[in-house]
Design an enzyme around this catalytic site. Structure first.
Site, PDB file in Angstrom:
ATOM      1  N   GLU A 239     -22.527 -10.746 -43.906  1.00  5.37           N
ATOM      2  CA  GLU A 239     -22.219 -12.068 -43.345  1.00  5.37           C
ATOM      3  C   GLU A 239     -22.007 -12.056 -41.832  1.00  5.37           C
ATOM      4  O   GLU A 239     -22.473 -12.956 -41.144  1.00  5.37           O
ATOM      5  CB  GLU A 239     -20.988 -12.659 -44.036  1.00  5.37           C
ATOM      6  CG  GLU A 239     -21.245 -13.013 -45.493  1.00  5.37           C
ATOM      7  CD  GLU A 239     -20.071 -13.737 -46.115  1.00  5.37           C
ATOM      8  OE1 GLU A 239     -19.709 -14.820 -45.635  1.00  5.37           O
ATOM      9  OE2 GLU A 239     -19.490 -13.202 -47.079  1.00  5.37           O
ATOM     10  N   HIS A 255     -23.350   9.074 -61.921  1.00  6.88           N
ATOM     11  CA  HIS A 255     -24.061   9.013 -63.198  1.00  6.88           C
ATOM     12  C   HIS A 255     -25.379   8.261 -63.075  1.00  6.88           C
ATOM     13  O   HIS A 255     -26.007   7.945 -64.079  1.00  6.88           O
ATOM     14  CB  HIS A 255     -23.145   8.380 -64.261  1.00  6.88           C
ATOM     15  CG  HIS A 255     -21.896   9.177 -64.459  1.00  6.88           C
ATOM     16  ND1 HIS A 255     -21.785  10.229 -65.349  1.00  6.88           N
ATOM     17  CD2 HIS A 255     -20.701   9.119 -63.814  1.00  6.88           C
ATOM     18  CE1 HIS A 255     -20.582  10.763 -65.262  1.00  6.88           C
ATOM     19  NE2 HIS A 255     -19.896  10.104 -64.336  1.00  6.88           N
ATOM     20  N   LYS A 349     -25.075 -24.365 -50.241  1.00  5.75           N
ATOM     21  CA  LYS A 349     -24.004 -25.285 -50.643  1.00  5.75           C
ATOM     22  C   LYS A 349     -24.477 -26.734 -50.512  1.00  5.75           C
ATOM     23  O   LYS A 349     -24.188 -27.575 -51.362  1.00  5.75           O
ATOM     24  CB  LYS A 349     -22.724 -25.036 -49.829  1.00  5.75           C
ATOM     25  CG  LYS A 349     -22.016 -23.731 -50.234  1.00  5.75           C
ATOM     26  CD  LYS A 349     -20.688 -23.517 -49.501  1.00  5.75           C
ATOM     27  CE  LYS A 349     -20.009 -22.243 -50.002  1.00  5.75           C
ATOM     28  NZ  LYS A 349     -18.772 -21.910 -49.315  1.00  5.75           N
TER      29      LYS A 349
HETATM   30  O1  PA5 Z   1     -17.278 -15.820 -45.996  1.00  6.37           O
HETATM   31  C1  PA5 Z   1     -17.844 -16.857 -46.344  1.00  6.37           C
HETATM   32  O2  PA5 Z   1     -18.093 -17.779 -45.553  1.00  6.37           O
HETATM   33  C2  PA5 Z   1     -18.242 -17.052 -47.792  1.00  6.37           C
HETATM   34  O3  PA5 Z   1     -18.347 -15.818 -48.436  1.00  6.37           O
HETATM   35  C3  PA5 Z   1     -17.213 -17.965 -48.486  1.00  6.37           C
HETATM   36  O4  PA5 Z   1     -15.972 -17.309 -48.574  1.00  6.37           O
HETATM   37  C4  PA5 Z   1     -17.690 -18.369 -49.873  1.00  6.37           C
HETATM   38  O5  PA5 Z   1     -18.874 -19.106 -49.791  1.00  6.37           O
HETATM   39  C5  PA5 Z   1     -16.647 -19.179 -50.628  1.00  6.37           C
HETATM   40  O6  PA5 Z   1     -16.141 -20.217 -49.850  1.00  6.37           O
HETATM   41  P1  PA5 Z   1     -14.555 -20.451 -49.817  1.00  6.37           P
HETATM   42  O7  PA5 Z   1     -14.000 -19.180 -49.283  1.00  6.37           O
HETATM   43  O8  PA5 Z   1     -14.334 -21.597 -48.918  1.00  6.37           O
HETATM   44  O9  PA5 Z   1     -14.139 -20.705 -51.215  1.00  6.37           O
END
Ligand code: PA5
Length: 357
Positions: A239, A255, A349
């Site tokens: 990310e 394994h 999303k």
């Molecule tokens: O780091 C991120 O932006 C994502 O991995 C979010 O955490 C994920 O999409 C879930 O969203 P939220 O943390 O708002 O529930």
């Protein structure tokens, strides 16, 4: 001078200051402590739960992974992680369901939280607002409010530590004040070492990012909290750095995966293996790590062994996690990308939101 030591260039690339967020991880942990102290938990006090289910996806999902790994060896009720839309059938009345979503709007978490209500479970929502806040307020459930304005993965100090300390208030997490102090002190020291002002020659996070530049990180932890942290590193490289990355855990990887490096050498020559080493690991795990590295080292461009620091599990988990988090931001900057936006997550999303119209 590499770009990481050019603070002007760093500021230009890191438009929303993800590096600043990482540099302030210690500050976040201190604030998280205060939030936990002021959270009202009257609905949940003095209850004996049949089990605990922790909901959450992505950056918020790490909260459940790490908490489960830290408490699993002494909590005598089941602890279940739910990363999806549905609660397992065995989660029912008598269970405590903790819905962790930084935005409060992640549809999988909202769906499972609604199922918890239908099943008359106890519910605790942790968010900066959104639908899970609404669910908690309409149904008279406990709500932990986190500060808004962060990327979920940049709010891990709030998400994890507040939830962990709230569970301590509920007598589920068992940790001493001195262990908490040790973890906080270690993070404070590390934040001084990893910050942007410390040049690459003296900064382990910048050095590691340079090793990883143009290479794919493969992270090996050991089952338990170091496995949760290995997965966290992989997600942060995905990310923040926008890099492909993979992870696995000892002993399971012995394994299967250990054999799988025999082929595709042309490809894996651009991979760097990162292995977490805890000097207090059981002897058999140490032998597994040593032998595995000997067996597979020639398939990688480089192997980096990370010595886990700290005395308590909490200190070890947080300090190892922190190195990965901040390294992933430096790696983004080396790659010339802004660590903050995660456009593909936003597109997904938005596409799903169209189904609700
Ligand atoms: O780091 C991120 O932006 C994502 O991995 C979010 O955490 C994920 O999409 C879930 O969203 P939220 O943390 O708002 O529930």
């Amino acid at each position: 001078m590499n770009i990481l030591d050019n603070l002007k260039k760093v500021r230009e690339l890191d438009k929303q200051d993800m590096l600043g967020v990482e540099e302030n991880f210690y500050g976040q942990l201190l604030e998280a402590k205060k939030i936990a102290e002021s959270t009202v938990l009257s609905q949940l006090k003095n209850k004996n739960f049949a089990g605990i289910a922790i909901l959450g996806m992505g950056g918020s999902g790490f909260t459940g992974d790490i908490i489960k790994s830290l408490i699993i060896d002494y909590v005598e009720i089941p602890v279940e992680i739910v990363k999806g839309y549905d609660l397992p059938a065995f989660v029912k009345k008598g269970w405590l369901v903790i819905a962790v979503s930084y935005s409060g709007n992640t549809e999988e978490t909202v769906s499972a939280a609604n199922q918890a209500l239908q099943k008359n479970c106890e519910l605790l929502c942790v968010a900066s607002g959104g639908k899970t806040e609404e669910i908690a307020s309409v149904n008279g459930k406990c709500f932990v409010r986190l500060p808004s304005g962060f990327q979920p993965r940049g709010a891990s100090g709030y998400l994890f530590f507040t939830t962990y300390l709230v569970l301590r208030k509920l007598c589920i997490v068992n940790i001493s004040d001195s262990e908490i102090e040790e973890a906080l002190n270690l993070i404070r020291k590390k934040s001084e070492l990893y910050k942007r002002d410390i040049d690459t020659d003296n900064n382990p996070a910048k050095k590691l990012a340079l090793k990883l530049f143009n290479n794919m990180p493969v992270i090996y932890g050991t089952d338990g909290y170091l496995s949760a942290v290995a997965f966290r590193w992989k997600c942060e490289f995905n990310e923040n750095s926008k890099y492909p990355s993979f992870w696995a855990e000892f002993p399971e990887l012995n394994h299967n995966e250990t054999v799988g490096w025999e082929n595709l050498k042309g490809l894996t020559g651009n991979f760097v293996l990162i292995v977490f080493k805890d000097k207090e690991a059981r002897e058999r795990i140490k032998v597994r790590i040593k032998t595995t590295v000997q067996l597979i080292r020639s398939h990688f461009n480089d192997v980096v062994e990370i010595d886990v620091e700290g005395r308590s599990k909490l200190a070890k988990a947080l300090s190892t996690m922190y190195l990965g988090d901040i390294t992933s931001v430096y790696l983004a900057l080396l790659a010339g990308v802004d660590p903050t936006p995660v456009d593909r997550i936003s597109i997904l999303k938005a596409e799903l939101a169209k189904l609700d119209k």
